[in-house]
Design a protein around this motif. Structure first.
Motif, short mmCIF file in Angstrom:
data_model
loop_
_atom_site.label_atom_id
_atom_site.label_comp_id
_atom_site.label_asym_id
_atom_site.label_seq_id
_atom_site.Cartn_x
_atom_site.Cartn_y
_atom_site.Cartn_z
N GLY A 7 60.37 4.32 122.74
CA GLY A 7 61.16 3.33 123.46
C GLY A 7 62.49 3.00 122.81
O GLY A 7 62.72 3.26 121.64
N THR A 8 63.36 2.43 123.62
CA THR A 8 64.64 1.90 123.18
C THR A 8 65.10 0.89 124.22
O THR A 8 64.44 0.71 125.25
CB THR A 8 65.68 3.01 122.98
OG1 THR A 8 66.80 2.49 122.27
CG2 THR A 8 66.13 3.63 124.29
N LYS A 9 66.20 0.27 123.98
CA LYS A 9 66.76 -0.68 124.94
C LYS A 9 67.86 0.00 125.74
O LYS A 9 68.52 0.92 125.25
CB LYS A 9 67.29 -1.91 124.22
CG LYS A 9 66.17 -2.67 123.54
CD LYS A 9 66.65 -3.93 122.90
CE LYS A 9 65.43 -4.65 122.30
NZ LYS A 9 65.79 -5.93 121.74
N SER A 10 68.07 -0.44 126.96
CA SER A 10 69.05 0.21 127.84
C SER A 10 70.46 0.16 127.25
O SER A 10 71.22 1.12 127.39
CB SER A 10 69.03 -0.41 129.24
OG SER A 10 69.34 -1.78 129.18
N LYS A 11 70.81 -0.92 126.56
CA LYS A 11 72.15 -1.01 125.95
C LYS A 11 72.35 0.07 124.90
O LYS A 11 73.45 0.60 124.74
CB LYS A 11 72.41 -2.40 125.37
CG LYS A 11 71.58 -2.74 124.16
CD LYS A 11 71.93 -4.13 123.63
CE LYS A 11 71.11 -4.44 122.40
NZ LYS A 11 71.70 -3.99 121.18
N ASP A 12 71.27 0.44 124.19
CA ASP A 12 71.37 1.50 123.20
C ASP A 12 71.52 2.87 123.86
O ASP A 12 72.24 3.74 123.36
CB ASP A 12 70.16 1.48 122.27
CG ASP A 12 70.09 0.20 121.45
OD1 ASP A 12 71.16 -0.38 121.15
OD2 ASP A 12 68.96 -0.23 121.14
N HIS A 34 62.01 3.81 118.62
CA HIS A 34 60.78 3.03 118.48
C HIS A 34 59.62 3.85 119.01
O HIS A 34 59.65 4.35 120.14
CB HIS A 34 60.88 1.71 119.25
CG HIS A 34 62.05 0.88 118.83
ND1 HIS A 34 62.07 0.17 117.65
CD2 HIS A 34 63.25 0.68 119.41
CE1 HIS A 34 63.23 -0.45 117.53
NE2 HIS A 34 63.97 -0.15 118.59
N TRP A 50 57.12 -2.53 117.00
CA TRP A 50 58.35 -2.98 117.65
C TRP A 50 58.22 -4.44 118.04
O TRP A 50 58.79 -5.31 117.43
CB TRP A 50 58.69 -2.11 118.83
CG TRP A 50 60.07 -2.29 119.39
CD1 TRP A 50 61.09 -3.02 118.86
CD2 TRP A 50 60.58 -1.72 120.58
NE1 TRP A 50 62.20 -2.94 119.66
CE2 TRP A 50 61.92 -2.13 120.73
CE3 TRP A 50 60.03 -0.89 121.55
CZ2 TRP A 50 62.71 -1.75 121.79
CZ3 TRP A 50 60.82 -0.51 122.61
CH2 TRP A 50 62.16 -0.92 122.73
#
Length: 66
Positions: A7-12, A34, A50
Protein backbone atom coordinates in the motif's frame (compact mmCIF):
# COMPACT_ATOMS: atom_id res chain seq x y z
CA UNK A 1 -9.86 -12.82 7.20
CA UNK A 2 -6.13 -12.23 6.57
CA UNK A 3 -4.13 -11.54 3.43
CA UNK A 4 -0.97 -9.72 2.29
CA UNK A 5 -1.09 -6.10 1.18
CA UNK A 6 1.12 -3.57 -0.59
CA UNK A 7 0.00 0.00 0.00
CA UNK A 8 0.71 3.70 -0.32
CA UNK A 9 -1.23 6.93 -0.29
CA UNK A 10 -2.60 8.51 -3.45
CA UNK A 11 -0.55 11.70 -2.93
CA UNK A 12 2.62 9.59 -2.97
CA UNK A 13 1.57 7.86 -6.20
CA UNK A 14 0.99 11.23 -7.86
CA UNK A 15 4.55 12.26 -6.94
CA UNK A 16 6.10 9.14 -8.50
CA UNK A 17 8.63 9.60 -11.27
CA UNK A 18 8.67 7.54 -14.47
CA UNK A 19 11.35 5.23 -13.06
CA UNK A 20 9.13 4.56 -10.02
CA UNK A 21 6.22 3.65 -12.28
CA UNK A 22 8.37 1.32 -14.39
CA UNK A 23 9.92 -0.42 -11.39
CA UNK A 24 6.42 -0.94 -10.02
CA UNK A 25 5.67 -3.18 -13.00
CA UNK A 26 8.50 -5.49 -11.88
CA UNK A 27 7.09 -5.90 -8.37
CA UNK A 28 4.57 -3.86 -6.37
CA UNK A 29 7.01 -3.45 -3.46
CA UNK A 30 8.93 -0.87 -5.50
CA UNK A 31 5.92 1.43 -5.80
CA UNK A 32 4.04 0.56 -2.63
CA UNK A 33 6.41 0.87 0.36
CA UNK A 34 3.99 -0.37 3.00
CA UNK A 35 3.59 -4.13 3.10
CA UNK A 36 2.52 -6.77 5.55
CA UNK A 37 -0.47 -8.67 6.72
CA UNK A 38 -3.92 -7.14 6.36
CA UNK A 39 -6.70 -8.29 8.63
CA UNK A 40 -10.38 -7.39 8.55
CA UNK A 41 -12.05 -7.71 11.92
CA UNK A 42 -15.57 -6.84 12.99
CA UNK A 43 -14.75 -3.13 13.37
CA UNK A 44 -11.15 -2.59 12.19
CA UNK A 45 -9.02 -2.86 9.10
CA UNK A 46 -5.57 -3.66 10.48
CA UNK A 47 -2.61 -2.97 8.20
CA UNK A 48 0.35 -4.58 9.95
CA UNK A 49 3.36 -2.28 10.05
CA UNK A 50 1.38 0.75 8.89
CA UNK A 51 -1.86 1.63 10.68
CA UNK A 52 -5.20 0.43 12.01
CA UNK A 53 -8.37 1.98 10.62
CA UNK A 54 -11.78 1.90 12.25
CA UNK A 55 -14.27 0.81 9.58
CA UNK A 56 -16.37 3.90 10.31
CA UNK A 57 -13.41 6.14 9.33
CA UNK A 58 -13.01 4.65 5.85
CA UNK A 59 -14.53 6.87 3.18
CA UNK A 60 -13.30 5.14 0.04
CA UNK A 61 -11.41 2.01 -0.94
CA UNK A 62 -9.92 1.46 -4.39
CA UNK A 63 -8.19 -1.52 -5.87
CA UNK A 64 -6.65 -0.35 -9.11
CA UNK A 65 -3.82 -1.25 -11.42
CA UNK A 66 -2.15 1.36 -13.57
Amino acid sequence: MKATYYGTKSKDLKADRLVDKISGTIHPKYRFPHTGSIELTEDTLRLEGWEDLALGEIERVACEYD
